[in-house]
Design a protein around this motif. Structure first.
Motif, PDB file in Angstrom:
ATOM      1  N   GLU A   1      -4.600   4.142  -1.231  1.00  0.00           N
ATOM      2  CA  GLU A   1      -5.594   3.321  -1.917  1.00  0.00           C
ATOM      3  C   GLU A   1      -6.221   4.069  -3.085  1.00  0.00           C
ATOM      4  O   GLU A   1      -6.477   3.488  -4.142  1.00  0.00           O
ATOM      5  CB  GLU A   1      -6.674   2.891  -0.924  1.00  0.00           C
ATOM      6  CG  GLU A   1      -6.194   1.863   0.090  1.00  0.00           C
ATOM      7  CD  GLU A   1      -7.205   1.601   1.184  1.00  0.00           C
ATOM      8  OE1 GLU A   1      -8.327   2.142   1.097  1.00  0.00           O
ATOM      9  OE2 GLU A   1      -6.873   0.868   2.141  1.00  0.00           O
ATOM     10  N   GLN A   2      -6.445   5.358  -2.914  1.00  0.00           N
ATOM     11  CA  GLN A   2      -7.012   6.150  -3.997  1.00  0.00           C
ATOM     12  C   GLN A   2      -6.044   6.212  -5.181  1.00  0.00           C
ATOM     13  O   GLN A   2      -6.454   6.119  -6.345  1.00  0.00           O
ATOM     14  CB  GLN A   2      -7.332   7.561  -3.504  1.00  0.00           C
ATOM     15  CG  GLN A   2      -8.144   8.383  -4.502  1.00  0.00           C
ATOM     16  CD  GLN A   2      -8.525   9.751  -3.940  1.00  0.00           C
ATOM     17  OE1 GLN A   2      -8.418   9.997  -2.732  1.00  0.00           O
ATOM     18  NE2 GLN A   2      -8.954  10.643  -4.816  1.00  0.00           N
ATOM     19  N   LEU A   3      -4.761   6.325  -4.881  1.00  0.00           N
ATOM     20  CA  LEU A   3      -3.746   6.327  -5.929  1.00  0.00           C
ATOM     21  C   LEU A   3      -3.712   4.974  -6.641  1.00  0.00           C
ATOM     22  O   LEU A   3      -3.628   4.908  -7.882  1.00  0.00           O
ATOM     23  CB  LEU A   3      -2.383   6.638  -5.309  1.00  0.00           C
ATOM     24  CG  LEU A   3      -1.188   6.801  -6.236  1.00  0.00           C
ATOM     25  CD1 LEU A   3      -1.345   8.040  -7.111  1.00  0.00           C
ATOM     26  CD2 LEU A   3       0.102   6.889  -5.434  1.00  0.00           C
TER      27      LEU A   3
ATOM     28  N   ARG B   1       2.337  -7.843   3.120  1.00  0.00           N
ATOM     29  CA  ARG B   1       0.891  -7.659   3.268  1.00  0.00           C
ATOM     30  C   ARG B   1       0.412  -6.479   2.430  1.00  0.00           C
ATOM     31  O   ARG B   1      -0.635  -6.549   1.775  1.00  0.00           O
ATOM     32  CB  ARG B   1       0.535  -7.447   4.740  1.00  0.00           C
ATOM     33  CG  ARG B   1      -0.965  -7.268   4.988  1.00  0.00           C
ATOM     34  CD  ARG B   1      -1.279  -7.114   6.474  1.00  0.00           C
ATOM     35  NE  ARG B   1      -2.682  -6.846   6.679  1.00  0.00           N
ATOM     36  CZ  ARG B   1      -3.249  -5.649   6.586  1.00  0.00           C
ATOM     37  NH1 ARG B   1      -2.503  -4.599   6.278  1.00  0.00           N
ATOM     38  NH2 ARG B   1      -4.532  -5.486   6.792  1.00  0.00           N
ATOM     39  N   MET B   2       1.159  -5.390   2.438  1.00  0.00           N
ATOM     40  CA  MET B   2       0.788  -4.247   1.614  1.00  0.00           C
ATOM     41  C   MET B   2       0.769  -4.631   0.140  1.00  0.00           C
ATOM     42  O   MET B   2      -0.161  -4.291  -0.594  1.00  0.00           O
ATOM     43  CB  MET B   2       1.770  -3.097   1.861  1.00  0.00           C
ATOM     44  CG  MET B   2       1.444  -1.809   1.089  1.00  0.00           C
ATOM     45  SD  MET B   2       2.226  -1.745  -0.532  1.00  0.00           S
ATOM     46  CE  MET B   2       3.884  -1.317  -0.075  1.00  0.00           C
ATOM     47  N   GLY B   3       1.767  -5.376  -0.307  1.00  0.00           N
ATOM     48  CA  GLY B   3       1.816  -5.797  -1.701  1.00  0.00           C
ATOM     49  C   GLY B   3       0.667  -6.701  -2.083  1.00  0.00           C
ATOM     50  O   GLY B   3       0.144  -6.630  -3.198  1.00  0.00           O
ATOM     51  N   GLN B   4       0.257  -7.546  -1.137  1.00  0.00           N
ATOM     52  CA  GLN B   4      -0.877  -8.437  -1.404  1.00  0.00           C
ATOM     53  C   GLN B   4      -2.179  -7.667  -1.574  1.00  0.00           C
ATOM     54  O   GLN B   4      -3.110  -8.134  -2.237  1.00  0.00           O
ATOM     55  CB  GLN B   4      -1.006  -9.450  -0.272  1.00  0.00           C
ATOM     56  CG  GLN B   4       0.114 -10.483  -0.256  1.00  0.00           C
ATOM     57  CD  GLN B   4       0.128 -11.322   1.006  1.00  0.00           C
ATOM     58  OE1 GLN B   4      -0.342 -10.885   2.071  1.00  0.00           O
ATOM     59  NE2 GLN B   4       0.659 -12.531   0.924  1.00  0.00           N
ATOM     60  N   LEU B   5      -2.257  -6.488  -0.975  1.00  0.00           N
ATOM     61  CA  LEU B   5      -3.435  -5.640  -1.144  1.00  0.00           C
ATOM     62  C   LEU B   5      -3.347  -4.804  -2.418  1.00  0.00           C
ATOM     63  O   LEU B   5      -4.335  -4.625  -3.128  1.00  0.00           O
ATOM     64  CB  LEU B   5      -3.590  -4.717   0.072  1.00  0.00           C
ATOM     65  CG  LEU B   5      -3.838  -5.400   1.424  1.00  0.00           C
ATOM     66  CD1 LEU B   5      -3.790  -4.368   2.543  1.00  0.00           C
ATOM     67  CD2 LEU B   5      -5.186  -6.115   1.417  1.00  0.00           C
TER      68      LEU B   5
END
Length: 509
Positions: A227-229, A245-249
């Motif tokens: 998330e920091q990246l 789901r990861m891509g949606q975030l």
């Protein structure tokens, strides 16, 4: 090492991992809160430190500083790093492949094949370093030249998944480096050792050719590190491989700061088998695509759409082949299917099978768990499930070896079934009828980024751009002109006349 599942000892695997790391020139990491486990037994190989917030920030800063010099190095000279990396990968192909087996559970041939993919994309990137072509267009103004040029983009953040712990990193990194970008890599926390090995080999390659090793940075840890990246404005492009789901975030957060995304997300890939198909050829392609890597590929075949006239003989062939698949220790010669990565993968498979049965599905073969060396190791027989319709569970991606079988009567019906899922990565048709093949490849045929004829859905080649549509994310990596995602385009107008004519003939006296 060749052992039956019940004879496996984590101490042997731990020693094997340590020996492989030593051969790869990797120093033992400092112990910490991040655990490297092997799905072969479910046991702990070693622990290492996760990157702190300050360390992630410092890594991005180093990559940003290195970029300012790296972008001015001519592309063919930048390729020297990739050429040396290719040589090191060739030298250590077996070692790195063994590490992939230990961390991801892939059988030896698949693990070594993944390292070979790294070597292949390095060769592609080396050639690409002399082909970062722009273009010249006719100008409407006399004495002017109009052209487009491509320039390095900046820091590229690479977030990779466990199932291809080294190849996907190489796809991005080899091309990003020759394009003049620097890289910050956040690997899956499931495969930290392969990441340490690749990072070490690349920095060694850079030092060997006199380049700055700071062009590549490695950060390790759980979601917070990624998330920091994702949120850092110094990261020009985030290339993320993982779940929908990861891509949606990731995508909205990168878009909020006007960064770029390259997303490779879920796949729910299907193969259509027509009445004219060579069933022997189709069976081979289907079984490898559906059962390979224990169903843990984004290109795994998850849906089989067979014509009613050939469904029964085809299912007989597939079932027979499935019953002959050796499931077990991926380090052992002759094993074709290794373990699922962890308990969550197994639970997901069981839940999907239960839902399929509730929806009227029938398990043709497989689906049962095999006793392993430990309760934390999850070996399963790949499952074939005949479905009465394409229900909700069939339209979802389950990252496990489940092949849902549907039947059709008309090719238009088959294509409609094929496209009626949210994902759009890979697809195939088995046919000896050219009209059927061309219909499948047409604009209103398969809606996937990859559409094949008479081969399975997995096993993409480096030369073609890899990626998909819809919930797969729309990204393209590896071959063709995917390099453009890692660069910025500039339109240039050069006036070599003594006049200053304005566009569209406007006069401004």
């Amino acid at each position: 090492m060749s052992h039956a599942l019940t004879d496996l000892a984590i101490s042997e695997l731990r020693e094997l991992a340590a020996n492989v790391l030593r051969r790869l020139g990797v120093e033992p990491p400092e112990p910490g809160e991040l655990t490297a486990r092997t799905p072969i037994t479910g046991g702990e190989l070693l622990t290492l430190r996760a990157s702190t917030t300050a360390e992630v920030d410092a890594a991005i800063a180093r990559a940003d500083t290195a970029f300012r010099a790296w972008r001015t190095v001519p592309a063919p000279q930048r390729a020297a790093v990739v050429r040396r990396l290719s040589a090191l990968l060739t030298e250590h192909l077996d070692d790195l492949g063994e590490l992939v087996t230990l961390e991801a559970g892939k059988i030896g041939p698949e693990a070594r094949g993944e390292v070979q993919e790294m070597i292949d994309v390095c060769e592609f990137a080396i050639g690409l370093s002399r082909q970062l072509y722009g273009r010249t267009m006719p100008s409407e103004r006399p004495g002017h030249r109009l052209m487009e040029t491509w320039h390095p983009l900046g820091v590229v953040g690479v977030i990779s998944a466990f199932n291809f712990p080294v190849a996907v990193w190489a796809w991005n990194t080899a091309i990003a480096l020759v394009c003049g970008d620097t890289v910050v890599w956040k690997p899956s926390e499931t495969t930290p050792l392969t990441a340490l090995a690749c990072h070490g080999l690349l920095r060694r390659a850079a030092r060997d050719v006199g380049a700055d090793p700071e062009v590549h940075q490695l950060i390790q840890g759980a979601a917070a590190v990624g998330e920091q990246l994702v949120d850092d404005a110094r990261v020009a492009l985030v290339s993320a491989t993982g779940s929908v789901r990861m891509g949606q975030l990731v995508a909205p957060r990168v878009a909020a700061r006007f960064g770029r995304c390259l997303l490779e997300l879920g796949g729910n890939n299907a193969a259509i088998v027509t009445p004219s198909a060579d069933l022997e050829l189709a069976t081979r392609g289907i079984v490898f695509a559906a059962a390979g890597t224990a169903g843990q590929r984004c290109t795994t075949l998850r849906r089989l759409i067979a014509h009613a006239d050939v469904a029964e003989p085809l299912l007989d062939r597939i079932s027979s082949a499935y019953r002959q698949l050796r499931v077990g220790n991926p380090l052992e010669e002759g094993v074709l299917v290794g373990p699922l990565v962890d308990a969550r993968a197994y639970d997901g498979m069981r839940a999907a099978l239960d839902r399929a049965l509730t929806d009227g599905g029938e398990v043709v073969c497989g689906g049962e768990r095999i006793e392993g060396p430990d309760e934390n190791a999850f070996y399963v027989r790949p499952a074939v499930v005949r479905m009465p319709a394409q229900t909700a569970v069939v339209r979802e991606e389950t990252f496990a070896p489940i092949l849902y079988v549907l039947t059709y009567h008309d090719l238009e019906e088959a294509i409609e079934l094929h496209n009626a899922v949210p994902q759009g990565l890979s697809s195939s048709i088995f046919t000896q009828n050219q009209r059927e093949a061309e219909r499948f490849l047409a604009a209103d045929g398969s809606d996937c980024g990859i559409a094949n004829v008479n081969i399975g859905t997995s096993g993409a080649e480096i030369g073609g751009a890899f990626g998909g549509e819809k919930q797969t994310g729309g990204g393209r990596e590896s071959g063709s002109d995917s390099w453009k995602a890692y660069m910025r385009r500039a339109t240039n107008t050069v006036n070599y006349s003594t006049e200053l004519p304005l566009a569209q003939g406007i006069r401004f006296e």
